[in-house]
Design an enzyme around this catalytic site. Structure first.
Site, PDB file in Angstrom:
ATOM      1  N   HIS A 161       1.003  -1.240  -0.042  1.00 63.73           N
ATOM      2  CA  HIS A 161       0.054   0.120  -0.015  1.00 63.73           C
ATOM      3  C   HIS A 161       0.845   1.233   0.006  1.00 63.73           C
ATOM      4  O   HIS A 161       0.578   2.237  -0.673  1.00 63.73           O
ATOM      5  CB  HIS A 161      -0.923   0.067   1.326  1.00 63.73           C
ATOM      6  N   GLY A 211      -2.756  -2.260  -6.750  1.00 64.36           N
ATOM      7  CA  GLY A 211      -1.765  -3.137  -6.736  1.00 64.36           C
ATOM      8  C   GLY A 211      -1.979  -4.052  -7.952  1.00 64.36           C
ATOM      9  O   GLY A 211      -2.810  -4.566  -7.947  1.00 64.36           O
ATOM     10  N   ASP A 227      -3.585  -8.013  -7.351  1.00 60.75           N
ATOM     11  CA  ASP A 227      -4.853  -8.451  -7.367  1.00 60.75           C
ATOM     12  C   ASP A 227      -5.086  -8.084  -9.040  1.00 60.75           C
ATOM     13  O   ASP A 227      -5.735  -6.982  -9.145  1.00 60.75           O
ATOM     14  CB  ASP A 227      -5.849  -7.404  -6.646  1.00 60.75           C
TER      15      ASP A 227
HETATM   16  O1  PAF Z   1      -7.813  -4.436  -2.975  1.00 61.45           O
HETATM   17  C1  PAF Z   1      -8.417  -4.134  -2.017  1.00 61.45           C
HETATM   18  O2  PAF Z   1      -7.831  -3.802  -0.967  1.00 61.45           O
HETATM   19  C2  PAF Z   1      -9.838  -3.910  -2.196  1.00 61.45           C
HETATM   20  O3  PAF Z   1     -10.539  -4.875  -3.017  1.00 61.45           O
HETATM   21  C3  PAF Z   1     -10.416  -2.651  -2.682  1.00 61.45           C
HETATM   22  C4  PAF Z   1      -9.974  -2.357  -4.078  1.00 61.45           C
HETATM   23  C5  PAF Z   1      -9.962  -1.479  -1.579  1.00 61.45           C
HETATM   24  C6  PAF Z   1     -11.896  -2.561  -2.637  1.00 61.45           C
HETATM   25  O4  PAF Z   1     -12.298  -2.848  -1.290  1.00 61.45           O
END
Ligand code: PAF
Length: 286
Positions: free
Chosen positions: A37, A147, A150
């Site tokens: 993050h 990211g 995912d």
């Molecule tokens: O990737 C994530 O953390 C979640 O899927 C997101 C994009 C914040 C949506 O809740």
């Protein structure tokens, strides 16, 4: 740094930033921030004048038997990490604030949402697309950062933005890994010591696939068989949901490497290490 819990207050603050001529970068998260993050936050800071992150564990993207209740939450720790990074705003709404009592609308990005993780987590990507669209509408940022861990989520969000003519630019950041290769994820904290050690098998298997392709193997089914043997031979791997080769744009399954035609192939895996479902992927240059 300011933390905002209310939608109206968030709208007003973002409108004010726009009025002042700021470019707004948005990093959506479910909190329990890690280096992955933080790397997206730093990207947003390089591109934009002001950075807002959302911290919202979205119930709509969890199945009834999934880990919504036990998903790690630590707003104090997240706030201090975000502050240290120089984030300008945190949007941290409650479930009631986001969904009220009578929420009925969902966004579905067809086909892309029913393969890979979508096959094993029905409704998950509708939950993701819905909350991301709501967050985009509330925050009205210029750019949003996701990211590449995912990867399927990223493809789905890009398609939604394109299909619905949303006025936002989607940017992506590379997977951040531990030294031994394990991709960072908030769910890694569920792993016991030995599970954590064995979780590196996911990245090892992705690299086996990369090496076999680099060594000239074109039969992706054969590579898959070899990798599945490796995964299923590890006693900490309770279940493999999938190990797939996919087109990076359409997510169509690939069975053979077409040298000279395929630019890149996505190799992606989802597997259960004990009771923890982990995902990982790499992009393989052909
Ligand atoms: O990737 C994530 O953390 C979640 O899927 C997101 C994009 C914040 C949506 O809740």
């Amino acid at each position: 740094m300011k933390t905002i819990n209310k939608i109206d207050e968030c709208r007003v603050a973002m409108q004010e930033l726009r009025k002042q001529g700021n470019k707004i970068g948005f990093v959506p998260t479910m909190g329990f921030l890690h280096e992955g993050h933080l790397s997206l936050i730093r990207m947003a800071q390089r591109d934009c004048d002001k950075v807002i992150i959302s911290i919202f564990v979205n119930p709509m993207q969890f199945g009834p038997d999934e880990d919504f209740k036990k998903y790690p939450r630590d707003i104090k720790r997240d706030t201090s990490l975000a502050e240290k990074e120089g984030v300008d705003y945190i949007f941290n709404p409650s479930v009631q604030e986001m969904y009220g009592q009578d929420h009925k609308t969902t966004v579905e990005v067809k086909e892309l949402s029913s393969v890979m993780c979508g096959k094993y987590r029905p409704g998950h990507f509708a939950g993701v697309a819905t909350v991301v669209l709501k967050l985009f509408n509330i925050i009205n940022a210029h750019k949003a950062y996701f990211g590449e861990k995912d990867y399927q989520q990223l493809v789905i969000i890009k398609k939604m933005v394109d299909d619905l003519n949303l006025d936002i630019e989607i940017k992506s950041g590379p997977i951040v890994r531990e030294e031994d290769g394990l991709a960072l994820s908030s769910r890694n904290r569920y792993l016991s010591g030995v599970e954590r050690e064995n979780a590196t098998i996911l990245y090892r298997c992705l690299n086996i696939a990369r090496d076999m392709i680099a060594g000239g193997e074109n039969d992706l089914e054969k590579i898959k068989k070899r990798v599945l043997e490796e995964l299923e031979g590890n006693k900490f791997v309770r279940k493999v949901d999938y190990f797939d080769f996919r087109d990076p744009l359409t997510l169509q399954e690939k069975r053979r490497v077409r040298r000279g035609e395929d630019g890149e192939i996505l190799a992606a895996v989802a597997a259960w290490i004990g009771n923890t479902r982990l995902i990982d992927n790499i992009m393989i240059k052909v």
